[in-house]
Design a protein around this motif. Structure first.
Motif, PDB file in Angstrom:
ATOM      1  N   PHE A   1       0.815  -1.214   0.000  1.00  0.00           N
ATOM      2  CA  PHE A   1       0.000   0.000   0.000  1.00  0.00           C
ATOM      3  C   PHE A   1       0.855   1.274   0.000  1.00  0.00           C
ATOM      4  N   ALA A   2       2.164   1.135  -0.243  1.00  0.00           N
ATOM      5  CA  ALA A   2       3.029   2.324  -0.333  1.00  0.00           C
ATOM      6  C   ALA A   2       2.616   3.149  -1.551  1.00  0.00           C
ATOM      7  N   TYR A   3       2.495   4.450  -1.355  1.00  0.00           N
ATOM      8  CA  TYR A   3       2.005   5.308  -2.444  1.00  0.00           C
ATOM      9  C   TYR A   3       2.840   6.579  -2.524  1.00  0.00           C
ATOM     10  N   ASN A   4       2.817   7.200  -3.680  1.00  0.00           N
ATOM     11  CA  ASN A   4       3.601   8.405  -3.909  1.00  0.00           C
ATOM     12  C   ASN A   4       2.945   9.629  -3.276  1.00  0.00           C
ATOM     13  N   PRO A   5       3.746  10.530  -2.711  1.00  0.00           N
ATOM     14  CA  PRO A   5       3.185  11.774  -2.182  1.00  0.00           C
ATOM     15  C   PRO A   5       2.712  12.680  -3.321  1.00  0.00           C
ATOM     16  N   SER A   6       1.944  13.691  -2.960  1.00  0.00           N
ATOM     17  CA  SER A   6       1.343  14.568  -3.975  1.00  0.00           C
ATOM     18  C   SER A   6       2.381  15.256  -4.842  1.00  0.00           C
ATOM     19  N   CYS A   7       3.577  15.541  -4.278  1.00  0.00           N
ATOM     20  CA  CYS A   7       4.605  16.232  -5.052  1.00  0.00           C
ATOM     21  C   CYS A   7       5.151  15.371  -6.190  1.00  0.00           C
ATOM     22  N   ALA A   8       4.869  14.083  -6.186  1.00  0.00           N
ATOM     23  CA  ALA A   8       5.275  13.228  -7.308  1.00  0.00           C
ATOM     24  C   ALA A   8       4.434  13.515  -8.552  1.00  0.00           C
ATOM     25  N   TYR A   9       3.230  14.059  -8.351  1.00  0.00           N
ATOM     26  CA  TYR A   9       2.322  14.333  -9.458  1.00  0.00           C
ATOM     27  C   TYR A   9       2.337  15.800  -9.864  1.00  0.00           C
ATOM     28  N   ASP A  10       2.516  16.684  -8.878  1.00  0.00           N
ATOM     29  CA  ASP A  10       2.426  18.120  -9.136  1.00  0.00           C
ATOM     30  C   ASP A  10       3.565  18.816  -8.388  1.00  0.00           C
ATOM     31  N   PRO A  11       4.521  19.425  -9.095  1.00  0.00           N
ATOM     32  CA  PRO A  11       5.666  20.052  -8.428  1.00  0.00           C
ATOM     33  C   PRO A  11       5.295  21.256  -7.580  1.00  0.00           C
ATOM     34  N   ALA A  12       4.064  21.732  -7.665  1.00  0.00           N
ATOM     35  CA  ALA A  12       3.643  22.845  -6.810  1.00  0.00           C
ATOM     36  C   ALA A  12       3.525  22.415  -5.350  1.00  0.00           C
ATOM     37  N   TRP A  13       3.395  21.109  -5.114  1.00  0.00           N
ATOM     38  CA  TRP A  13       3.328  20.590  -3.758  1.00  0.00           C
ATOM     39  C   TRP A  13       4.732  20.465  -3.189  1.00  0.00           C
ATOM     40  N   ALA A  14       4.872  20.709  -1.888  1.00  0.00           N
ATOM     41  CA  ALA A  14       6.113  20.432  -1.157  1.00  0.00           C
ATOM     42  C   ALA A  14       5.754  19.458  -0.042  1.00  0.00           C
ATOM     43  N   CYS A  15       6.277  18.248  -0.107  1.00  0.00           N
ATOM     44  CA  CYS A  15       5.843  17.170   0.778  1.00  0.00           C
ATOM     45  C   CYS A  15       6.941  16.776   1.760  1.00  0.00           C
ATOM     46  N   PRO A  16       6.566  16.333   2.966  1.00  0.00           N
ATOM     47  CA  PRO A  16       7.559  15.702   3.842  1.00  0.00           C
ATOM     48  C   PRO A  16       8.077  14.424   3.183  1.00  0.00           C
ATOM     49  N   LEU A  17       9.377  14.297   3.044  1.00  0.00           N
ATOM     50  CA  LEU A  17       9.957  13.138   2.370  1.00  0.00           C
ATOM     51  C   LEU A  17      10.754  12.294   3.355  1.00  0.00           C
ATOM     52  N   ALA A  18      11.098  11.106   2.931  1.00  0.00           N
ATOM     53  CA  ALA A  18      11.820  10.169   3.791  1.00  0.00           C
ATOM     54  C   ALA A  18      13.214  10.692   4.109  1.00  0.00           C
ATOM     55  N   GLN A  19      13.544  10.718   5.400  1.00  0.00           N
ATOM     56  CA  GLN A  19      14.869  11.124   5.859  1.00  0.00           C
ATOM     57  C   GLN A  19      15.748   9.885   6.050  1.00  0.00           C
ATOM     58  N   GLU A  20      16.927  10.077   6.620  1.00  0.00           N
ATOM     59  CA  GLU A  20      17.893   8.978   6.746  1.00  0.00           C
ATOM     60  C   GLU A  20      17.304   7.773   7.480  1.00  0.00           C
ATOM     61  N   GLY A  21      16.562   8.024   8.564  1.00  0.00           N
ATOM     62  CA  GLY A  21      15.998   6.938   9.351  1.00  0.00           C
ATOM     63  C   GLY A  21      14.842   6.222   8.689  1.00  0.00           C
ATOM     64  N   ASN A  22      14.411   6.716   7.552  1.00  0.00           N
ATOM     65  CA  ASN A  22      13.335   6.063   6.792  1.00  0.00           C
ATOM     66  C   ASN A  22      13.821   5.634   5.411  1.00  0.00           C
TER      67      ASN A  22
END
Length: 202
Positions: A165-186
């Motif tokens: 069920f892993a899915y892409n954040p909104s910024c993957a579809y529209d560059p106007a979005w700024a999403c929290p992304l996976a950091q080193e611990g993730n």
């Protein structure tokens, strides 16, 4: 974006995940998730797809269900830590580390809590396929984001983490979005071949 349209999108996502949790046949639950998300992306006015991408949209690239990538695990203690993310739509979003989970064949991943109104559990993952052609989104994917409905369940002190069920954040579809992304611990070097892939176009 019309706020009532966003509210309706959220309602539908919450209802979808409630149906997923209530469906004992995991492959059927996954197919329901895939089919419903395709419909939302194609038809809902709050779809994150850009207009040109929506016109050509035929479905999200989601891999078939593989039960080997589903885990129910306890959250282990971890040293307190905070993270703040600057987003274009929600301002500065604070997170608190609440622990970590150890997943067989994957390793440890951090589990975060949204440290602002509403709370919520957040678990992104960036795997070994991230950024590779035909792989997964370079910034990582979301597995859990319970404040927005993406909740796969669990018992007292446990979380269900199902990478199907892993899915892409909104910024993957529209560059106007700024999403929290996976950091080193993730981040894991392990290739996680299930869930939504990334083609760069939809």
């Amino acid at each position: 974006m019309n706020p009532l349209e966003v509210v309706d999108w959220r309602r539908r996502v919450f209802a979808l995940y409630a149906q997923v949790r209530a469906t004992p046949d995991l492959a059927a639950a996954h197919e329901l998730w895939r089919r419903t998300r395709d419909e939302l992306f194609a038809t809902h006015p709050a779809s994150p797809l850009l207009p040109d991408d929506r016109a050509a949209f035929t479905g999200l690239p989601v891999e078939p269900y593989d039960p080997d990538w589903r885990f129910e695990v306890e959250i282990a203690d971890a040293p307190p830590r905070t993270m703040t993310v600057e987003t274009g739509t929600d301002g500065v979003v604070p997170f608190e580390l609440i622990g970590s989970v150890e997943l067989p064949g994957v390793g440890a991943l951090d589990v975060w809590r949204l440290a602002s109104y509403g709370g919520g559990i957040f678990l992104p993952v960036k795997d070994g396929l991230a950024g590779h052609p035909g792989g997964t989104y370079g910034g990582g994917r979301y597995v859990l984001d319970t404040i927005k409905g993406a909740d796969l369940g669990g018992g007292a002190g446990t979380l269900v983490i199902d990478f199907n069920f892993a899915y892409n954040p909104s910024c993957a579809y529209d560059p106007a979005w700024a999403c929290p992304l996976a950091q080193e611990g993730n981040t894991t070097a392990v290739a996680i071949p299930v869930g939504e892939r990334y083609t760069g176009r939809y």
